[in-house]
Design an enzyme around this catalytic site. Structure first.
Site, PDB file in Angstrom:
ATOM      1  N   TYR A   1     -21.321  -7.647 -12.549  1.00  0.00           N
ATOM      2  CA  TYR A   1     -22.286  -8.901 -12.540  1.00  0.00           C
ATOM      3  C   TYR A   1     -23.421  -9.841 -13.934  1.00  0.00           C
ATOM      4  CZ  TYR A   1     -25.827  -6.790 -10.227  1.00  0.00           C
ATOM      5  OH  TYR A   1     -26.460  -5.467  -9.871  1.00  0.00           O
TER       6      TYR A   1
ATOM      7  N   CYS B   1     -59.928  18.013   3.330  1.00  0.00           N
ATOM      8  CA  CYS B   1     -59.023  17.799   4.521  1.00  0.00           C
ATOM      9  C   CYS B   1     -57.294  17.523   3.169  1.00  0.00           C
ATOM     10  CB  CYS B   1     -59.187  16.052   4.677  1.00  0.00           C
ATOM     11  SG  CYS B   1     -58.074  15.392   5.742  1.00  0.00           S
TER      12      CYS B   1
ATOM     13  N   ARG C   1     -29.693   2.921 -11.948  1.00  0.00           N
ATOM     14  CA  ARG C   1     -30.874   2.097 -12.276  1.00  0.00           C
ATOM     15  C   ARG C   1     -32.433   3.357 -13.086  1.00  0.00           C
ATOM     16  NH1 ARG C   1     -34.742  -0.773 -10.354  1.00  0.00           N
ATOM     17  NH2 ARG C   1     -35.718  -2.467 -11.825  1.00  0.00           N
TER      18      ARG C   1
ATOM     19  N   CYS D   1     -61.740   9.423   6.692  1.00  0.00           N
ATOM     20  CA  CYS D   1     -62.131  10.469   6.774  1.00  0.00           C
ATOM     21  C   CYS D   1     -62.926  10.976   5.904  1.00  0.00           C
ATOM     22  CB  CYS D   1     -60.985  11.742   7.207  1.00  0.00           C
ATOM     23  SG  CYS D   1     -60.883  13.332   6.727  1.00  0.00           S
TER      24      CYS D   1
ATOM     25  N   GLU E   1       3.524   1.673  -1.307  1.00  0.00           N
ATOM     26  CA  GLU E   1       4.470   1.250  -2.725  1.00  0.00           C
ATOM     27  C   GLU E   1       3.227   2.330  -3.528  1.00  0.00           C
ATOM     28  OE1 GLU E   1       7.550  -2.039  -3.481  1.00  0.00           O
ATOM     29  OE2 GLU E   1       6.214  -2.078  -3.222  1.00  0.00           O
ATOM     30  N   TYR E   2       2.366   2.297  -3.792  1.00  0.00           N
ATOM     31  CA  TYR E   2       1.534   2.753  -4.119  1.00  0.00           C
ATOM     32  C   TYR E   2       0.602   3.222  -3.916  1.00  0.00           C
ATOM     33  CZ  TYR E   2      -3.348   2.596  -6.278  1.00  0.00           C
ATOM     34  OH  TYR E   2      -5.350   3.258  -6.444  1.00  0.00           O
ATOM     35  N   ASP E   3       1.109   4.607  -2.693  1.00  0.00           N
ATOM     36  CA  ASP E   3       0.820   5.701  -2.154  1.00  0.00           C
ATOM     37  C   ASP E   3       1.703   6.722  -2.842  1.00  0.00           C
ATOM     38  OD1 ASP E   3      -1.586   4.779  -0.869  1.00  0.00           O
ATOM     39  OD2 ASP E   3      -0.391   5.070   1.320  1.00  0.00           O
TER      40      ASP E   3
ATOM     41  N   CYS F   1     -57.636  16.952  10.493  1.00  0.00           N
ATOM     42  CA  CYS F   1     -58.185  18.008  10.027  1.00  0.00           C
ATOM     43  C   CYS F   1     -59.295  18.363  11.323  1.00  0.00           C
ATOM     44  CB  CYS F   1     -59.583  18.003   8.442  1.00  0.00           C
ATOM     45  SG  CYS F   1     -60.511  16.506   8.375  1.00  0.00           S
TER      46      CYS F   1
ATOM     47  N   ASP G   1       0.830  -0.940   0.002  1.00  0.00           N
ATOM     48  CA  ASP G   1      -0.410   0.174   0.280  1.00  0.00           C
ATOM     49  C   ASP G   1       1.112   1.117   0.543  1.00  0.00           C
ATOM     50  OD1 ASP G   1      -2.005  -1.799   0.050  1.00  0.00           O
ATOM     51  OD2 ASP G   1      -2.927  -0.990   2.306  1.00  0.00           O
TER      52      ASP G   1
ATOM     53  N   SER H   1     -35.019  -5.796 -13.316  1.00  0.00           N
ATOM     54  CA  SER H   1     -34.661  -6.391 -11.481  1.00  0.00           C
ATOM     55  C   SER H   1     -35.256  -7.592 -11.282  1.00  0.00           C
ATOM     56  CB  SER H   1     -35.516  -4.828 -10.928  1.00  0.00           C
ATOM     57  OG  SER H   1     -36.663  -5.185 -10.844  1.00  0.00           O
ATOM     58  N   LEU H   2     -35.130  -7.697 -10.487  1.00  0.00           N
ATOM     59  CA  LEU H   2     -35.735  -9.976 -10.744  1.00  0.00           C
ATOM     60  C   LEU H   2     -36.424 -10.041  -9.941  1.00  0.00           C
ATOM     61  CD1 LEU H   2     -31.940 -10.545  -9.786  1.00  0.00           C
ATOM     62  CD2 LEU H   2     -32.311 -11.375 -11.308  1.00  0.00           C
TER      63      LEU H   2
ATOM     64  N   GLU I   1     -24.635 -16.584  -6.915  1.00  0.00           N
ATOM     65  CA  GLU I   1     -24.072 -15.887  -7.057  1.00  0.00           C
ATOM     66  C   GLU I   1     -24.926 -14.902  -5.666  1.00  0.00           C
ATOM     67  OE1 GLU I   1     -24.255 -12.554 -10.206  1.00  0.00           O
ATOM     68  OE2 GLU I   1     -23.141 -14.601 -11.415  1.00  0.00           O
TER      69      GLU I   1
ATOM     70  N   CYS J   1     -60.422  13.128  12.135  1.00  0.00           N
ATOM     71  CA  CYS J   1     -59.362  12.777  11.680  1.00  0.00           C
ATOM     72  C   CYS J   1     -58.415  13.502  12.493  1.00  0.00           C
ATOM     73  CB  CYS J   1     -59.869  13.216  10.142  1.00  0.00           C
ATOM     74  SG  CYS J   1     -58.223  13.722   9.508  1.00  0.00           S
TER      75      CYS J   1
ATOM     76  N   LYS K   1     -34.342 -14.300  -1.414  1.00  0.00           N
ATOM     77  CA  LYS K   1     -34.034 -13.813  -0.332  1.00  0.00           C
ATOM     78  C   LYS K   1     -34.003 -14.116   0.422  1.00  0.00           C
ATOM     79  CE  LYS K   1     -34.402  -9.049  -2.053  1.00  0.00           C
ATOM     80  NZ  LYS K   1     -35.348  -8.017  -2.451  1.00  0.00           N
TER      81      LYS K   1
ATOM     82  N   ASP L   1     -26.213  -6.064  -1.409  1.00  0.00           N
ATOM     83  CA  ASP L   1     -26.267  -5.372  -1.164  1.00  0.00           C
ATOM     84  C   ASP L   1     -26.872  -3.778  -1.597  1.00  0.00           C
ATOM     85  OD1 ASP L   1     -28.945  -4.590  -0.086  1.00  0.00           O
ATOM     86  OD2 ASP L   1     -28.798  -3.966   1.814  1.00  0.00           O
TER      87      ASP L   1
ATOM     88  N   LYS M   1     -26.248 -11.682  -3.958  1.00  0.00           N
ATOM     89  CA  LYS M   1     -26.884 -10.648  -3.941  1.00  0.00           C
ATOM     90  C   LYS M   1     -26.178  -9.491  -3.299  1.00  0.00           C
ATOM     91  CE  LYS M   1     -31.833  -9.670  -4.928  1.00  0.00           C
ATOM     92  NZ  LYS M   1     -30.877  -8.397  -3.794  1.00  0.00           N
TER      93      LYS M   1
HETATM   94  S1  IVH Z   1     -28.896  -9.531 -11.656  1.00  0.00           S
HETATM   95  C1  IVH Z   1     -31.095  -8.733 -15.388  1.00  0.00           C
HETATM   96  N1  IVH Z   1     -26.949 -10.506 -10.022  1.00  0.00           N
HETATM   97  O1  IVH Z   1     -30.547  -6.868  -6.962  1.00  0.00           O
HETATM   98  C2  IVH Z   1     -30.120  -9.171 -14.776  1.00  0.00           C
HETATM   99  N2  IVH Z   1     -28.495  -8.509  -9.329  1.00  0.00           N
HETATM  100  O2  IVH Z   1     -33.462  -7.693  -6.865  1.00  0.00           O
HETATM  101  C3  IVH Z   1     -30.418  -8.025 -13.474  1.00  0.00           C
HETATM  102  N3  IVH Z   1     -27.641  -7.580  -7.287  1.00  0.00           N
HETATM  103  O3  IVH Z   1     -31.688  -4.351  -9.886  1.00  0.00           O
HETATM  104  C4  IVH Z   1     -29.174  -8.313 -12.247  1.00  0.00           C
HETATM  105  N4  IVH Z   1     -26.236  -8.591  -6.924  1.00  0.00           N
HETATM  106  O4  IVH Z   1     -29.734  -3.925  -7.975  1.00  0.00           O
HETATM  107  C5  IVH Z   1     -27.830 -10.083 -10.896  1.00  0.00           C
HETATM  108  N5  IVH Z   1     -25.333 -10.570  -8.136  1.00  0.00           N
HETATM  109  C6  IVH Z   1     -25.706 -10.304  -9.097  1.00  0.00           C
HETATM  110  C7  IVH Z   1     -26.910  -9.082  -7.861  1.00  0.00           C
HETATM  111  C8  IVH Z   1     -28.122  -8.351  -8.707  1.00  0.00           C
HETATM  112  C9  IVH Z   1     -27.665  -7.464  -6.396  1.00  0.00           C
HETATM  113  C10 IVH Z   1     -29.630  -6.298  -7.271  1.00  0.00           C
HETATM  114  C11 IVH Z   1     -28.883  -6.061  -8.492  1.00  0.00           C
HETATM  115  C12 IVH Z   1     -30.827  -5.870  -8.510  1.00  0.00           C
HETATM  116  C13 IVH Z   1     -31.180  -6.605  -7.542  1.00  0.00           C
HETATM  117  C14 IVH Z   1     -32.679  -7.380  -8.525  1.00  0.00           C
END
Ligand code: IVH
Length: 657
Positions: A212, A417, A131, A412, A32-34, A397, A30, A79-80, A108, A394, A300, A112, A110
């Site tokens: 991803y 209102c 997005r 109400c 050296e990098y700096d 109001c 680190d 989204s998924l 993969e 209410c 999830k 956050d 997910k």
């Molecule tokens: S794939 C068409 N891969 O989760 C493919 N999403 O609930 C779209 N996310 O909007 C997404 N890790 O923001 C994908 N390994 C992963 C992810 C991932 C997090 C998020 C992403 C997506 C949301 C869907």
């Protein structure tokens, strides 16, 4: 001489970044990098003309923007769909197997954080965007450039878009909050950081990024998602080291169980597992629903339950006038966010659970869902708790409430209102209604209190108050302009958005769509009888009565007439052409920018005439519409011999119907 050294330093630093972030295998320390970074910074300061645009020193930030530019995603950012337990995972696998024999998947983590699209031209990062609503996002390039795991230059000079997640590690988050910030969780902190106008702030936040998704793999001889991940890693992106190909359902469940247990040991937060069909041909066969790919899903993690105390029970007024009790809680952290409020739904819910002010309760939060009180811990009562009493007036109001016996709900009924009107106006602008981007709840409350907004039509008069709006605190010229532009744009929405937006009781998003599809324009609906409406499939007497009541109210009709004067569209645009047109079932690709409409508007018009708009050019494309500065898609269309229209041809063809 100096130029040569600058080039050399950039090479060393880029290599070090690649080894550190992408390969997870650094070869320099680190310190050296700096030292290399400091030397580069010094040389650039002494020789400003030699500073390269892709220099890693842009990572320290400095670029400041006035406002966030809108960005259109050529390929929508979907989204998924979600699954929550083993049986839903099994069902997902079964759905896939109906289309694909022996599917292989990639599992993969997910992450956050917040999703990002990165666009490279000639191997250089030219645009990073959030997005947004999936079609329109915000340009955050200045901040993305400060994130060290996002390469500024790729290993190949190609044009490419990739997608991934910007996130903040647990460490960076804890440090940030220790330094006086008060973010509820790393996701909020990451989102707050990329929404900074000054890139120095984002640079100081230590954000990271995993890539991803390769939305358009066509041009790179890639056949599986695994290949896509490998290819993106070779280009210099950071992919997650825990991605894993699995051969069947059992291996998938093992992966999920492993990470459910080992999740606390990760240096960043995850909220589930993403499962993707590996073969890209299979992905194509499976296709998409309106919102999600069918070839992927997100498992999830289960909601976490924690204990806290009910400090008070308060009442809020919704847009329909329904008065709802909510628990005001002692703040607690659940799944990374701090919870202060939980909905108590209605009187019956509170009474059946016997929730009292002063009670210790267990609360639960799942994903983005509103937190809920699960149960009261009665053993913790000491006698000081106060029994719940539903209000009979209410809270805003103070008019007496009326109880709707079928719904266990109190309303109400005061048509004037303030709370109700503010909520209705907020709903009118919301994403699934008129989708007027840029209006937060606070702005609407302020405009309402200042008298600028009283009913829906007033949105379209705001342009006459531009000078006054610009004088309000927090409103620069640019943000007022953007807001007014969004308001104007909403005039072109299809009818179902308006029907959902004007808060007719019992009319949700889906019902609004059914009504719009059946009646085609608002006049037909306003002239329809109870029978005309109630005979429609999926529409019953309650909805029909509600529609009739709504349009029997003079005030509502007056607002509709004002909206008409403002030329707010009141027809159904999605498939209003039952008969065949030139556009029917033809596949269109729009590229470049148009002068007379936005790309979304052009798309809506083509679709209304039965055309299909897709985002990438292939042999199946019938017509490519090329606007100004059309790029690689236009070239591809030429190469494939596809018919190309300019904007005036499009306008001419549209005008025939
Ligand atoms: S794939 C068409 N891969 O989760 C493919 N999403 O609930 C779209 N996310 O909007 C997404 N890790 O923001 C994908 N390994 C992963 C992810 C991932 C997090 C998020 C992403 C997506 C949301 C869907």
């Amino acid at each position: 001489m100096v130029e040569k050294r600058i080039d050399e330093l950039i090479k060393i630093i880029n290599k070090a970044n690649y080894e550190y972030y992408t390969l997870d295998n650094p070869s320099i320390t680190d310190q050296e990098y700096d030292r290399y970074m400091q030397e580069l910074q010094r040389l650039e300061e002494e020789n400003p003309s030699l500073k390269r645009e892709d220099s890693p020193t842009v990572r320290v930030g400095g670029e400041v923007i006035d406002s966030f530019k809108k960005v259109t995603h050529e390929i929508p950012m979907l989204s998924l769909g979600n699954v929550f337990n083993e049986s839903e995972i099994i069902q997902f696998d079964e759905r896939i197997k109906k289309v694909v024999k022996n599917p292989q998947y990639v599992c993969e983590l997910k992450i956050d954080g917040l999703s990002v699209s990165l666009l490279y031209k000639n191997g250089r990062l030219v645009r990073a965007a959030t997005r947004g609503d999936g079609i329109t996002g915000e340009d955050i390039t200045h901040n993305a450039r400060t994130i060290k795991s996002i390469p500024l230059t790729l290993k190949q000079n190609i044009d490419i878009e990739v997608r991934g997640e910007i996130y903040m590690s647990k460490d960076a988050f804890n440090k940030l909050n220790k330094n006086g910030e008060n973010f509820a969780n790393p996701r909020n902190a990451a989102a707050g950081s990329v929404r900074q106008l000054d890139s120095k702030v984002a640079a100081s936040r230590n954000l990271d990024c995993f890539i991803y998704h390769l939305p358009d793999p066509e041009d790179y001889n890639i056949y599986t998602h695994e290949d896509a991940l490998r290819f993106m890693k070779e280009l210099g992106f950071t992919t997650n080291p825990n991605n894993k190909k699995v051969n069947d359902l059992n291996e998938m469940l093992d992966y999920i169980n492993y990470w459910t247990e080992n999740r606390p040991n990760l240096p960043y937060e995850i909220d589930g597992i993403v499962i993707k069909v590996n073969d890209l041909n299979d992905q194509q066969k499976l296709g998409f629903t309106a919102r999600n790919p069918k070839w992927a899903t997100a498992y999830k993690f289960p909601a976490e339950e924690v204990l806290t105390k009910v400090k008070d029970i308060i009442f809020t007024v919704g847009r329909t006038g329904q008065v709802t009790p909510s628990a005001d809680l002692e703040p607690v952290r659940v799944m990374g966010s701090v919870i202060r409020r939980a909905t108590l739904h209605n009187e019956d819910y509170v009474v059946s659970k016997d929730i009292r002010v002063g009670d210790v309760v267990s609360i639960k939060k799942a994903g983005d869902v509103i937190p809920e009180v699960v149960k009261v811990i009665k053993e913790r009562r000491d006698g000081s708790e106060q029994k719940f009493q539903m209000t009979d007036v209410c809270p805003i109001c103070h008019e007496p409430l009326s109880r709707n016996e079928q719904e266990a709900a109190y309303y109400c009924l005061n048509p004037h209102c303030d709370a109700k009107w503010q909520e209705k106006l907020i709903h009118f602008t919301s994403r699934k209604a008129m989708n007027i981007i840029g209006f937060g709840d606070r702005i609407i409350e302020d405009f309402y209190n200042l008298g600028y907004l009283k009913d829906y039509a007033d949105f379209y008069d705001l342009k006459d108050h531009k000078t006054e709006l610009m004088e309000l605190e927090g409103f620069g010229g640019k943000s007022v302009d953007n807001l007014l532009e969004e308001i104007e744009k909403s005039k072109n929405n299809s009818l179902e958005r308006l029907l959902f937006g004007i808060s007719i009781r019992h009319i949700g998003e889906k019902t609004a769509d059914i009504l719009a599809r059946n009646f085609k324009n608002i006049d037909n609906l306003m002239n329809a009888s109870f029978e005309d409406i109630s005979v429609i499939k999926d529409i019953g007497g309650i909805i029909a009565k509600s529609v009739i009541d709504y349009f029997n109210d003079e005030h509502n009709v007056a607002v509709i007439n004002k909206l008409k004067k403002h030329q707010v569209n009141m027809t159904y645009l999605k498939e209003s052409f039952a008969q065949e047109t030139f556009f029917t079932n033809k596949i269109f690709v729009l590229t470049g920018s148009l002068n007379n409409f936005t790309r979304d508007e052009a798309k809506a018009k083509i679709e209304a005439l039965g055309g299909i708009c897709t985002s990438s050019v292939s042999k199946k494309t019938d017509i490519v519409i090329a606007g100004v500065e059309a790029g690689s898609k236009l070239k591809k269309a030429h190469d494939l011999g596809i018919t190309i229209w300019d904007e005036s041809t499009l306008i001419n063809e549209l005008s025939k119907y």
